[in-house]
Motif scaffolding. Structure first.
Motif, PDB file in Angstrom:
ATOM      1  N   SER A  67       0.382  -1.145  -0.436  1.00  0.00           N
ATOM      2  CA  SER A  67      -0.487   0.100   0.307  1.00  0.00           C
ATOM      3  C   SER A  67       0.411   1.195   0.044  1.00  0.00           C
ATOM      4  O   SER A  67       0.682   2.086  -0.896  1.00  0.00           O
ATOM      5  CB  SER A  67      -0.549  -0.267   1.289  1.00  0.00           C
ATOM      6  OG  SER A  67      -1.862   1.165   1.664  1.00  0.00           O
ATOM      7  N   THR A  76       0.870   4.668  -2.508  1.00  0.00           N
ATOM      8  CA  THR A  76       0.428   5.895  -2.160  1.00  0.00           C
ATOM      9  C   THR A  76       2.290   6.545  -2.350  1.00  0.00           C
ATOM     10  O   THR A  76       1.769   7.931  -2.873  1.00  0.00           O
ATOM     11  CB  THR A  76       0.626   5.927  -0.152  1.00  0.00           C
ATOM     12  OG1 THR A  76      -0.088   5.156  -0.650  1.00  0.00           O
ATOM     13  CG2 THR A  76       0.664   7.508   0.277  1.00  0.00           C
ATOM     14  N   GLU A 136      -3.904  10.209  -7.602  1.00  0.00           N
ATOM     15  CA  GLU A 136      -4.693   9.700  -7.202  1.00  0.00           C
ATOM     16  C   GLU A 136      -5.129   8.647  -7.801  1.00  0.00           C
ATOM     17  O   GLU A 136      -5.571   7.994  -7.370  1.00  0.00           O
ATOM     18  CB  GLU A 136      -5.314  11.133  -6.987  1.00  0.00           C
ATOM     19  CG  GLU A 136      -4.896  12.073  -6.340  1.00  0.00           C
ATOM     20  CD  GLU A 136      -6.051  13.043  -5.746  1.00  0.00           C
ATOM     21  OE1 GLU A 136      -6.920  13.677  -6.984  1.00  0.00           O
ATOM     22  OE2 GLU A 136      -6.005  14.018  -5.137  1.00  0.00           O
ATOM     23  N   ALA A 137      -5.504   8.529  -8.855  1.00  0.00           N
ATOM     24  CA  ALA A 137      -5.873   7.251  -9.380  1.00  0.00           C
ATOM     25  C   ALA A 137      -5.569   5.585  -8.771  1.00  0.00           C
ATOM     26  O   ALA A 137      -6.244   4.532  -8.355  1.00  0.00           O
ATOM     27  CB  ALA A 137      -6.309   7.427 -11.290  1.00  0.00           C
ATOM     28  N   THR A 146      -5.983   4.945  -5.353  1.00  0.00           N
ATOM     29  CA  THR A 146      -7.738   4.375  -5.495  1.00  0.00           C
ATOM     30  C   THR A 146      -7.685   3.056  -4.904  1.00  0.00           C
ATOM     31  O   THR A 146      -8.729   2.135  -5.165  1.00  0.00           O
ATOM     32  CB  THR A 146      -8.817   4.864  -5.981  1.00  0.00           C
ATOM     33  OG1 THR A 146      -8.225   4.815  -7.181  1.00  0.00           O
ATOM     34  CG2 THR A 146      -8.913   6.753  -6.000  1.00  0.00           C
ATOM     35  N   LEU A 147      -6.582   2.036  -6.063  1.00  0.00           N
ATOM     36  CA  LEU A 147      -6.350   0.764  -5.888  1.00  0.00           C
ATOM     37  C   LEU A 147      -5.730   0.238  -4.773  1.00  0.00           C
ATOM     38  O   LEU A 147      -6.067  -1.069  -4.332  1.00  0.00           O
ATOM     39  CB  LEU A 147      -6.019   0.326  -7.352  1.00  0.00           C
ATOM     40  CG  LEU A 147      -6.260   0.936  -8.723  1.00  0.00           C
ATOM     41  CD1 LEU A 147      -5.824   0.439  -9.881  1.00  0.00           C
ATOM     42  CD2 LEU A 147      -7.643  -0.305  -8.718  1.00  0.00           C
ATOM     43  N   THR A 168      -6.383  -0.081  -1.509  1.00  0.00           N
ATOM     44  CA  THR A 168      -7.278  -1.267  -0.650  1.00  0.00           C
ATOM     45  C   THR A 168      -7.675  -2.165  -1.318  1.00  0.00           C
ATOM     46  O   THR A 168      -6.970  -3.168  -0.817  1.00  0.00           O
ATOM     47  CB  THR A 168      -8.531  -0.791  -0.921  1.00  0.00           C
ATOM     48  OG1 THR A 168      -8.253   0.624   0.480  1.00  0.00           O
ATOM     49  CG2 THR A 168      -9.245  -1.310   0.243  1.00  0.00           C
TER      50      THR A 168
END
Length: 247
Positions: free
Chosen positions: A166, A170, A175-176, A179-180, A182
């Protein structure tokens, strides 16, 4: 305690409504993703299901709404609820992922999610090598320390593994991609657990993770991409695939 009291269905009567409809959704979902119900087939009607299972029609309707929101089923007025085509399932929904692994992942499903990782994570590692800052590096290093300390046989070690992946997403500052995070980290957790618990795989994954981290630390985007590809390829083989792009 009577035999009736001990029957699993009788316990529905004493559970909160929320727990009841979640349990119904879970049981129906396992039947759907496990192939008991095929696309186009109808689910049992609420009157029949509630009578057979000893649950309220309200709880059943709530469960169907949950499944509908995740793309597993669709309802039509006066024509009941039917199973959706697989392409309409929200495969990256956390519950759907859990149900797929609980029902027993097919080779095709494992192939698909490893191909997803192959598309997303090497590019993420590449961008992270270019854009990471000191805080990103510190957090990634700590996640690796926790993986090494606890091991992937433990919930704590698997949580640290998820966190490491994760943090790479980050660090892309995209941003796109973030969002993946998680969904991708949930896939990492489930495939790791599958390899360890179901296939009894015991290979040490730390050298692969260390190599990715080292490339990101040095700011080498191409090396980070290649090392992440290697990590995913090895994880794919741990899960019983010949490689992330195996057909």
């Amino acid at each position: 305690m009577s035999a009736t009291d001990d029957h699993p269905l009788s316990r529905h009567a004493t559970q909160p409504t929320r727990a009841i409809h979640d349990r119904i959704a879970h049981d129906l979902a396992i039947a759907i993703v496990g192939g008991r119900y095929q696309p186009g087939e109808m689910l049992p009607g609420e009157e029949r299901y509630s009578a057979e299972q000893g649950v309220s029609r309200t709880a059943y309707r709530e469960a169907v709404r949950v499944l509908s929101a995740k793309g597993l089923v669709y309802s039509r007025t006066k024509s009941g609820t039917r199973i959706n085509e697989r392409l309409r399932w929200n495969i990256l929904d956390l519950d759907v992922l859990a149900w797929m692994f609980e029902a027993g992942p097919t080779p095709e499903f494992l192939r698909d999610i490893f191909e997803l990782r192959t598309v997303v994570e090497p590019a993420a590692a590449q961008f992270a090598a270019l854009r990471r800052d000191g805080q990103d590096i510190s957090r990634m290093g700590h996640a690796l320390e926790e993986m090494r300390r606890f091991g992937l046989q433990t919930p704590e070690g698997r949580a640290a593994d998820q966190n490491f992946h994760s943090l790479i997403l980050t660090a892309t500052r995209n941003e796109a991609l973030i969002t993946l995070a998680t969904s991708v980290t949930a896939v990492v957790a489930w495939t790791t657990r599958f390899a360890r618990d179901e296939r009894k795989e015991s290979r040490d994954p730390m050298p692969d993770h260390d190599a990715v981290f080292d490339a990101i630390l040095r700011g080498d985007p191409e090396e980070a991409r290649l090392k992440m590809l290697m990590l995913i390829g090895n994880a794919s083989r741990d899960a019983g695939m010949s490689g992330p792009s195996a057909g």
